[in-house]
Structures are given as C-alpha cells and as structure tokens.
Design an enzyme around this catalytic site. Structure first.
Site, mmCIF file in Angstrom:
data_model
loop_
_atom_site.group_PDB
_atom_site.id
_atom_site.type_symbol
_atom_site.label_atom_id
_atom_site.label_comp_id
_atom_site.label_asym_id
_atom_site.label_seq_id
_atom_site.Cartn_x
_atom_site.Cartn_y
_atom_site.Cartn_z
ATOM 1 N N GLU A 97 36.982 27.080 -5.355
ATOM 2 C CA GLU A 97 36.923 28.307 -4.532
ATOM 3 C C GLU A 97 35.733 29.193 -4.452
ATOM 4 O O GLU A 97 35.299 29.453 -5.480
ATOM 5 C CB GLU A 97 38.270 28.835 -4.543
ATOM 6 C CG GLU A 97 38.863 29.944 -3.594
ATOM 7 C CD GLU A 97 40.107 30.358 -3.855
ATOM 8 O OE1 GLU A 97 41.099 29.859 -4.613
ATOM 9 O OE2 GLU A 97 40.368 31.572 -3.675
ATOM 10 N N CYS A 110 30.404 34.676 -3.401
ATOM 11 C CA CYS A 110 31.099 34.662 -4.546
ATOM 12 C C CYS A 110 31.503 33.329 -5.142
ATOM 13 O O CYS A 110 32.230 32.701 -4.290
ATOM 14 C CB CYS A 110 32.578 35.535 -4.439
ATOM 15 S SG CYS A 110 33.436 35.519 -5.921
ATOM 16 N N CYS A 117 40.451 28.728 -15.605
ATOM 17 C CA CYS A 117 39.815 29.650 -16.601
ATOM 18 C C CYS A 117 40.631 29.765 -17.588
ATOM 19 O O CYS A 117 41.923 29.632 -17.720
ATOM 20 C CB CYS A 117 39.751 31.186 -16.039
ATOM 21 S SG CYS A 117 39.173 32.421 -16.987
ATOM 22 N N CYS A 121 43.889 36.608 -18.267
ATOM 23 C CA CYS A 121 44.251 38.139 -17.754
ATOM 24 C C CYS A 121 45.526 37.804 -16.938
ATOM 25 O O CYS A 121 45.701 36.982 -16.306
ATOM 26 C CB CYS A 121 42.948 38.453 -17.179
ATOM 27 S SG CYS A 121 41.545 38.442 -17.949
ATOM 28 N N CYS A 124 45.718 37.571 -13.180
ATOM 29 C CA CYS A 124 44.757 36.890 -12.389
ATOM 30 C C CYS A 124 45.299 35.446 -12.269
ATOM 31 O O CYS A 124 45.986 34.809 -12.995
ATOM 32 C CB CYS A 124 43.487 36.620 -13.287
ATOM 33 S SG CYS A 124 42.153 35.508 -12.720
ATOM 34 N N CYS A 338 41.531 36.279 -5.601
ATOM 35 C CA CYS A 338 40.894 34.962 -6.053
ATOM 36 C C CYS A 338 41.715 34.013 -6.864
ATOM 37 O O CYS A 338 42.817 34.305 -7.630
ATOM 38 C CB CYS A 338 40.036 35.459 -7.413
ATOM 39 S SG CYS A 338 39.836 37.151 -7.676
HETATM 40 N N1 SAH Z 1 35.800 35.774 -15.600
HETATM 41 C C1 SAH Z 1 35.284 37.136 -14.983
HETATM 42 C C2 SAH Z 1 34.858 36.855 -13.433
HETATM 43 C C3 SAH Z 1 36.143 36.279 -12.619
HETATM 44 S S1 SAH Z 1 37.284 37.582 -11.929
HETATM 45 C C4 SAH Z 1 35.704 38.364 -15.238
HETATM 46 O O1 SAH Z 1 36.547 38.460 -15.962
HETATM 47 O O2 SAH Z 1 34.979 39.237 -14.869
HETATM 48 C C5 SAH Z 1 36.435 38.679 -11.161
HETATM 49 C C6 SAH Z 1 37.072 40.071 -11.176
HETATM 50 O O3 SAH Z 1 38.163 40.035 -10.340
HETATM 51 C C7 SAH Z 1 37.585 40.452 -12.497
HETATM 52 O O4 SAH Z 1 37.144 41.799 -12.675
HETATM 53 C C8 SAH Z 1 38.762 40.165 -12.693
HETATM 54 O O5 SAH Z 1 39.567 40.919 -13.657
HETATM 55 C C9 SAH Z 1 39.525 40.582 -11.137
HETATM 56 N N2 SAH Z 1 40.608 39.968 -10.749
HETATM 57 C C10 SAH Z 1 41.356 38.924 -11.190
HETATM 58 N N3 SAH Z 1 42.587 38.939 -10.442
HETATM 59 C C11 SAH Z 1 42.576 40.030 -9.780
HETATM 60 C C12 SAH Z 1 43.556 40.411 -9.065
HETATM 61 N N4 SAH Z 1 44.898 39.850 -8.774
HETATM 62 N N5 SAH Z 1 43.873 41.593 -8.524
HETATM 63 C C13 SAH Z 1 42.582 42.317 -8.892
HETATM 64 N N6 SAH Z 1 41.641 41.849 -9.405
HETATM 65 C C14 SAH Z 1 41.463 40.650 -9.955
#
Ligand code: SAH
Length: 352
Positions: A97, A110, A117, A121, A124, A338
């Site tokens: 994506e 982006c 991944c 987290c 996510c 995302c």
């Molecule tokens: N792995 C990297 C980049 C990908 S995620 C990282 O962790 O930074 C990009 C950003 O979106 C990160 O800050 C991540 O924590 C955040 N993110 C992911 N899912 C999210 C969600 N459901 N709501 C808000 N932020 C989110």
C-alpha cells in the site's frame, strides 16, 4: 524473510554496479549511464523499450535481469482532499500500500518498506499477520515512480511511513535513499525524506553515521518505559531512555531536528500525567512532536482521544516550549489507518 530475487534486480543497482554488469557482458562502460537513465529517468517497464541499447544487450538483460515494476491493482481517490491510496502488486503476487497526499508545500508520497511488519505495535494494522518479506530498493522506488506517472505531478516529499519498519530493512533502505537522491535519477533532496522508526536503537546510530540530511521520526507513543512496553514490543528490547539517548546522538551528528510521533489513545496515554512525563522525557531535546489521534482498527479495542482533549494535550506541550502539530487526517473517505486497505483487499480476494 530475505527477498531472494531469482534474477538480477538492476533497478536496485548503483551506477557502479551497472558498470560492472556491463563489463561482465563485454559492453562498453558508457552503456551503464544509458541503462540508468531508462531505469530512473524515463522509468520504462520493459527492457525491450530501451531503444538506444543494442538489440543483443537488450536480449542479455531480458535473460539475466528482472525489471522490477509495480502493477497498480487498486487506486482510491479522496473526494475531500485529493489524497490517493494505491495498492500495488509485486512480481511475486504480494500486495503493498502507498499513499499520495497534496499539501501546500508540495506533493508527498508515503511508501511501504516491507510486506507486513514484525514489530507488533498493538494499534497497528500492518503488523497483524507479521512480516512476509523486505521490499527491495527498486520496489520502494517504483512506488514513487508509478504514482508520479499516474498523477502526472512532481513528487517533492517522500515519507517512509507506510507498512513495515524501515530500519528492519536497513541495507535496502540505504540503497533506496542513495538512488532516490541520485542526481542522474529522481534527484530528490535528502532534506525532503522522512524515515519513521519504532526505535531500533543500534540502527539509529548506524543511520546517524551516514550523515544524510533526512528527518528521522521516532514513534514514541508513550512517555514511560512501562506504558511504552504495553503498546510497542520493541520497548522490551530497547529501553525508552536508551532510545532518547540515540535521538540526542542523531541530532548531534546530523544537526537535523527529530520528530516524535505520538498516537493518542483515549485513557491510555493522553492524560495530564502523560503530558508532564513527556515534557520531562524530552527536556533539552530539539524536537518536534506530531500528535496523531489513533486510527481505530477493527481487530483492536483502541479509541481516539477526543478533539478537545487532543488540544489540551497539545497546549500543555506547547507551554513547555515544544513545537507541536496535530496530524491532519487525510483521505478520511477512502479507508482508515495504514495497512487497513491492504488487509481488506486480501480478505476480499480470499473470499473470492
Ligand atoms: N515502522 C515505522 C513506520 C510505519 S508506521 C514506525 O513504527 O514508525 C507510521 C506511523 O503510524 C508510526 O508512528 C506508527 O506507530 C503509526 N501508526 C500505526 N498504526 C496506527 C494507528 N492505527 N493509528 C495511529 N497511528 C498509527
């Protein structure tokens, strides 16, 4: 997990790599420049389109190399703000994506750095099924090339903030940065690149050594080690204070102001105490804080902090002298957080 390309991935090659390839083919060195221009300036999809190369060389390339090109399988355009979400199919059938966003200061894309991944987290969607594989440099570049071709507009900013953890795919990330900033290629200024990481500390030091003028964004999301551990498994490996130390080092080595991303989850990390702890944690650090009201995903029970509470949180940080912005929600009408678009597409295909 490493990608094993069955053939040579020339779109990921530096000009020097291509020169070596030309020599191995018994071709003059200047062919490397021509090939590089086809790959990164004209961005063709087939070796047979490279009309100034001799037919014999084109034939060799077809036999020996794979020209990585992404196939758009779905494009969604927001009626509100022109944001476009793309699903691309990779050569091996995997789906990724990418997002195009229009801002006052220019167009931004982006991109994803991995298929899925493995960072886990909690909020996510990209990580729910783990990591399938790393993306090659060519697959990262192609997201930008295909979007630019589709929109017919120059892209001036690249954020590596899509699915995947870029510092978990370090070598390909470096190759990508070197190629996208190459004067003879896309020629993007390093200042217009943002790399977002969940905080893989040793790799942050390694990136600092490279001295790129890019912006490093660190996903913090909590102000104490305990709270961070509950949201982000990576915190079990690197303590929050180790992380902050690496951020200070990054700023000292590169002179680039850090960005901290902080996703606000109602009742989890958005209270008075959280704001106070965050201010204390970031004391003395030249940093910009980006607050992101968490984007709820259906697989998890997280609620967005209410707008007023976000503003109160922001105000507290600002009063302490921090530079704070609230992430603008883009493309609200074309699928949420995302990784969600990719998931819903894969689920649908399975049903069919
Ligand atoms: N792995 C990297 C980049 C990908 S995620 C990282 O962790 O930074 C990009 C950003 O979106 C990160 O800050 C991540 O924590 C955040 N993110 C992911 N899912 C999210 C969600 N459901 N709501 C808000 N932020 C989110």
């Amino acid at each position: 997990m490493n990608e094993t390309l069955d053939m040579k991935d020339v779109r990921s090659y530096s000009i020097e790599n291509i020169e070596e390839l030309m020599i191995s083919y018994g071709e003059p060195k200047f062919r490397a420049k021509q090939l590089f221009a086809w790959l990164h300036e004209k961005r063709v999809e087939n070796f047979s389109d490279m009309t100034n190369l001799p037919a014999s060389l084109r034939k060799k390339l077809i036999e020996d190399c794979r020209l990585i090109t992404l196939k758009p399988v779905k494009v969604l355009e927001s009626a509100i703000d022109g944001t476009c979400k793309y699903l691309f199919e990779l050569y091996d059938g995997n789906i990724i994506e990418s997002v195009f966003m229009r801002y006052k200061h220019g167009n931004s894309v982006c991109i994803s750095s991995q298929v899925g991944c493995r960072m886990g987290c909690k909020f996510c969607a990209s990580t729910l099924d783990g990591c399938v594989r790393n993306l090659t440099a060519s697959e990262m570049l192609e997201q930008i090339y295909r979007i630019e071709a589709h929109k017919g507009e120059r892209i001036s900013n690249v954020v590596i903030m899509g699915s995947g953890e870029p510092l978990d795919n370090f070598d390909n990330l470096i190759r990508f940065i070197d190629l996208i900033t190459d004067e003879k290629g896309f020629n993007l200024s390093g200042r217009n690149i943002t790399v977002s990481t969940c905080g893989i500390v040793p790799k942050m030091y390694e990136l600092a050594e490279k001295g790129y003028p890019l912006t490093l964004a660190v996903s913090l999301h909590a102000s104490t080690q305990e709270k961070r551990k509950a949201l982000m498994p990576i915190a079990n490996k690197y303590d929050i204070h180790e992380l902050i130390k690496a951020c200070k080092d990054y700023f000292e080595k590169t002179g680039r102001r850090m960005t901290f991303e902080y996703s606000l989850v109602e009742g989890v990390n958005d209270g008075d105490e959280d704001a106070r702890e965050l201010i204390a944690l970031l004391k003395g650090l030249n940093a910009h804080i980006n607050l992101i009201p968490v984007n709820p995903i259906k697989e998890r029970n997280f609620t967005q902090t209410k707008k007023e509470a976000v503003l109160i949180f922001k105000d507290k940080l600002e009063k302490s002298g921090k530079n704070v912005t609230i992430r603008r929600e883009m493309g609200r009408d074309i699928n949420g957080a995302c990784g969600q678009l990719r998931r819903s597409y894969i689920d649908e295909s399975k049903k069919e």
